[in-house]
Design an enzyme around this catalytic site. Sequence first.
Site, mmCIF file in Angstrom:
data_model
loop_
_atom_site.group_PDB
_atom_site.id
_atom_site.type_symbol
_atom_site.label_atom_id
_atom_site.label_comp_id
_atom_site.label_asym_id
_atom_site.label_seq_id
_atom_site.Cartn_x
_atom_site.Cartn_y
_atom_site.Cartn_z
ATOM 1 N N ASP A 184 0.869 -1.169 0.000
ATOM 2 C CA ASP A 184 0.000 0.000 0.000
ATOM 3 C C ASP A 184 0.907 1.220 0.000
ATOM 4 O O ASP A 184 1.614 1.474 0.978
ATOM 5 C CB ASP A 184 -0.896 -0.015 1.241
ATOM 6 N N ASN A 191 3.350 2.679 -10.704
ATOM 7 C CA ASN A 191 2.120 2.784 -11.484
ATOM 8 C C ASN A 191 0.918 3.228 -10.650
ATOM 9 O O ASN A 191 -0.027 3.808 -11.191
ATOM 10 C CB ASN A 191 1.820 1.419 -12.123
ATOM 11 N N TYR A 193 -5.324 16.145 -9.613
ATOM 12 C CA TYR A 193 -4.667 15.082 -10.392
ATOM 13 C C TYR A 193 -3.574 15.651 -11.288
ATOM 14 O O TYR A 193 -2.433 15.164 -11.285
ATOM 15 C CB TYR A 193 -5.702 14.342 -11.226
ATOM 16 N N LYS A 234 0.606 15.061 -11.072
ATOM 17 C CA LYS A 234 1.434 14.481 -12.120
ATOM 18 C C LYS A 234 2.545 15.445 -12.547
ATOM 19 O O LYS A 234 3.642 15.005 -12.930
ATOM 20 C CB LYS A 234 0.565 14.079 -13.309
ATOM 21 N N THR A 260 -9.693 2.472 -19.004
ATOM 22 C CA THR A 260 -9.588 1.887 -17.672
ATOM 23 C C THR A 260 -10.708 2.428 -16.794
ATOM 24 O O THR A 260 -11.447 3.335 -17.183
ATOM 25 C CB THR A 260 -8.233 2.239 -17.017
#
Length: 248
Positions: free
Chosen positions: A62, A89, A167, A171, A202
Amino acid sequence: MNSSSKIALVTGATRGIGRETVRQLAEAGVHTLLAGRNREKAVQAALDLQAQGLPVEAITLDVTDPASIAAAASEVEQRHGRLDILVNNAGILVDDPSRQVSEQSLQAWRTTFDTNVFGLIAVTQAFLPLLRKSAAGRIVNVSSALGSVALHSDPSSFIYDFKLPAYNVSKSAVNAWTVQLAYELKDSGIKVNTIHPGYVKTDMNHVEGEQRGELDVPDGARTSVRLALIDNDGPTGGFFYLDQVLPW
């Protein structure tokens, strides 16, 4: 070092791009550790790939739990003594697309950064001693074109209207961390790169019952696998999508 003698670990690998990255690395002959925070799901995913004759094993990890990270690093050291490839990932997207940039909750920012940035850095720090024992260590950080400040600033770019700030900025931070770490490791033989997997079909891109991805999952894993398997003449400190170099 040929692929059949390499040891890889992929985080967030019980489904989607992570699981496919494990499959493609294992198909290339790499002994690959499929890491997931839920042990039962990780074991089941590994068993499914083992049934296909692939060299895969499960490991619990985790990325938001320091004790889990430390236990995983200790387990890899005991089992294998080193790590050749680390694919960071694991990632989440919790922005509310119905809210404006300035309206996203502070909790969304904290939750996003805990996984996408701090978790990634913590995992890298824990496994770096094992990567230093490799003859050709490789670190692949899964980012996104949505982390490109240059593209977000360009009204003609394909991501200009995709403003998911927690998000996206997480990144951007992953990209910046990649550059910093690549500098530290530039004389070590360890190569560090960041990648954009593409707009992949996904769960992350399944919104309100609609599948919004463009690429199939196998294509989404291709860039991670390519950078994981580069030879000693390959790049370091770059941002890639397939064979393209992306702007920071």
